[in-house]
Design an enzyme around this catalytic site. Structure first.
Site, mmCIF file in Angstrom:
data_model
loop_
_atom_site.group_PDB
_atom_site.id
_atom_site.type_symbol
_atom_site.label_atom_id
_atom_site.label_comp_id
_atom_site.label_asym_id
_atom_site.label_seq_id
_atom_site.Cartn_x
_atom_site.Cartn_y
_atom_site.Cartn_z
ATOM 1 N N CYS A 104 0.852 -1.190 0.000
ATOM 2 C CA CYS A 104 0.000 0.000 0.000
ATOM 3 C C CYS A 104 0.883 1.233 0.000
ATOM 4 C CB CYS A 104 -0.924 0.000 1.207
ATOM 5 S SG CYS A 104 -1.985 1.448 1.208
ATOM 6 N N GLY A 105 0.919 1.938 -1.123
ATOM 7 C CA GLY A 105 1.797 3.093 -1.249
ATOM 8 C C GLY A 105 1.371 4.271 -0.402
ATOM 9 N N HIS A 106 0.059 4.539 -0.338
ATOM 10 C CA HIS A 106 -0.371 5.682 0.483
ATOM 11 C C HIS A 106 -0.025 5.432 1.947
ATOM 12 C CE1 HIS A 106 -3.996 3.728 2.217
ATOM 13 N NE2 HIS A 106 -4.004 4.755 3.051
ATOM 14 N N SER A 275 0.674 2.155 -4.864
ATOM 15 C CA SER A 275 1.108 0.947 -5.567
ATOM 16 C C SER A 275 0.535 0.905 -6.974
ATOM 17 C CB SER A 275 0.711 -0.306 -4.781
ATOM 18 O OG SER A 275 -0.680 -0.325 -4.509
#
EC number: 4.2.1.77
Length: 354
Positions: A104-106, A275
C-alpha cells in the site's frame, strides 16, 4: 474550573476489556489507521507467515477497526510487527474491508512520517533534510525518504518500490454488461488490471462514483475468472487486488493523468493509489511511453489529490523485466483514538453496509 468532559478519557469499563489505541492519518484523502496498542502478538517466522496468522487467528482485530461502528467500508489500516529482515526498521501488515494487502503506497508515505515522529527510526543528525525509513511490506522491503526539519517530519515523503513489472498487455476479457474489454495487468507490489474508463462508456472525471465502482468491479471479477495471476517469488502475492480506471493519457506529458482505483470488496481509494502509480509507471515504461527519471503526475478522480511517480532504474523480478519506481506524496495526521470492545455489545466485531 475546567469541566471533566473537556479532558478525553475512556468510559468506565472492566479491567479485562480490550482497548485498541490508534493514530489516524490520511494521504491524499485515503485514510490510514495505525494500531499503537491492543492487538495481540502476531506470530510467525516471516512477515508473510505473520500475515497468514493474522488472517486465521486475529481477523477480529481487523473487523473491529475497519468496519462500522468504529470505521467504515473504505477504512484502511496498518498493524506494525517485527521484521525478519536485518535492514528493516519495521514490518507492517495492511488491513482493508476484505482482508490483507501485499502493498500500500499511500500507507508507506504515511508510515514514513509516523516512523520518524514516533521514534521507530534513529533520530537523524542535526541538519538532516531527509530521513530514510526501511519498511518491510508483505511484498518486500520498501524504502521511504521522509523530508524532515529538526528531527521531525516536514513536507512530502517519497518511496522506492519493490521491482514493478507488467504481467499482460492487451488482454481481451469478457466483462458482463460491457462485452469484450482490453485490459493490461501490472504489478507494483500488488497486481492491478488497468482499463481506460472510456472503453466502459464512462468519463473518469464526471461519472458517478457508483458507476465507476460497478464497472471496475465487473472488470476485476472477469479477470479473476478468466486469467491466472502468478508471481515469481510467492503464491502469497499472486492475486488481483483491484482495477484502476484511467483517462487513457499514458503517453508522457507534464499534465496530470487521472485515475481511480477500486480494490478489495469494492473499496474506493481516495488517493491516486501509491502501488497503482507504481504499476502504471511500470506499464508506461514497458510500452515505451516513458523514459527513466521522467516524472509524471497522477490525479485522483475522487479527491483531486496528486502523487508523482517516475521509474528510477531497471530491475528484474524472476524472469520479468522490471523497474524500481519512486512515488511521492504528502500524508497528514488527523488524530488519535482509543476504542473499547464491550462483551455484551452484539455489534462488537463490526458490520458493513453495502
Amino acid at each position: 474550573m475546567e469541566s471533566a468532559l473537556a479532558v478525553p478519557r475512556l468510559p468506565p469499563h472492566d479491567p479485562g476489556t480490550p482497548v485498541l489505541s490508534v493514530v489516524d492519518m490520511h494521504t491524499g484523502g485515503e485514510p490510514l489507521r495505525i494500531v499503537l496498542a491492543g492487538c495481540p502478538e502476531v506470530s510467525g517466522p516471516t512477515l508473510l507467515a505473520k500475515r497468514r496468522y493474522m488472517r486465521q487467528h486475529l481477523d477480529h482485530v481487523r473487523r473491529r477497526l475497519m468496519f462500522e461502528p468504529r470505521g467504515h467500508r473504505d477504512m484502511y489500516g496498518a498493524v506494525l510487527v517485527p521484521s525478519e529482515l536485518p535492514d528493516a526498521h519495521l514490518g507492517v501488515l495492511f488491513l482493508h474491508n476484505e482482508g490483507y494487502s501485499s502493498m500500500c503506497g499511500h500507507a508507506v508515505l504515511a508510515l514514513g512520517r509516523f516512523a520518524l515522529d514516533f521514534g521507530l527510526v534513529p533520530a537523524p543528525p542535526a541538519g538532516t533534510r531527509e530521513a530514510r525509513v526501511n519498511i518491510h511490506c508483505p511484498c518486500g522491503l520498501v524504502t521511504a525518504f521522509v523530508a524532515c526539519e529538526d528531527g521531525r517530519s516536514h513536507g512530502p515523503v517519497r518511496f522506492h518500490s519493490v521491482p514493478a513489472f507488467v504481467l499482460a498487455t492487451d488482454l481481451m476479457v469478457d466483462v458482463p454488461g460491457h462485452g469484450k474489454v482490453m485490459v493490461d495487468i501490472a504489478y507494483g507490489g500488488a497486481f492491478y488490471a488497468f482499463v481506460t474508463a472510456e472503453k466502459l462508456g464512462l468519463d473518469i472525471c464526471s461519472a458517478k462514483t457508483r458507476d465507476l465502482v460497478d464497472a471496475a468491479s465487473a472488470v476485476t471479477e472477469a479477470v479473476k475468472a478468466q486469467f491466472k495471476i502468478n508471481h515469481p517469488d510467492s503464491e502469497d502475492l499472486a492475486f488481483l487486488y483491484g482495477t484502476i480506471l484511467t483517462d487513457g493519457k499514458d503517453a508522457y506529458t507534464k499534465e496530470p493523468t487521472t485515475n481511480i482505483c477500486v480494490f478489495a470488496d469494492e473499496q474506493v481509494d481516495r488517493s491516486p493509489t501509491g502501488s497503482g502509480v507504481t504499476a502504471r509507471i511500470a506499464l508506461q515504461y514497458h510500452k515505451g511511453l516513458l523514459e527513466l527519471n521522467q516524472m509524471r503526475a497522477f490525479k485522483s478522480s475522487a479527491t483531486g489529490s496528486v502523487f508523482t511517480g517516475k521509474a528510477v532504474r531497471e530491475a528484474k523480478c524472476g524472469d520479468f523485466k522490471a523497474v524500481i519506481v519512486e512515488v511521492s506524496g504528502q500524508a497528514h495526521y488527523t488524530g488519535t483514538a482509543s476504542f473499547i470492545i464491550e462483551d455484551d455489545d452484539p455489534l462488537r466485531d463490526g458490520f458493513l453496509l453495502k
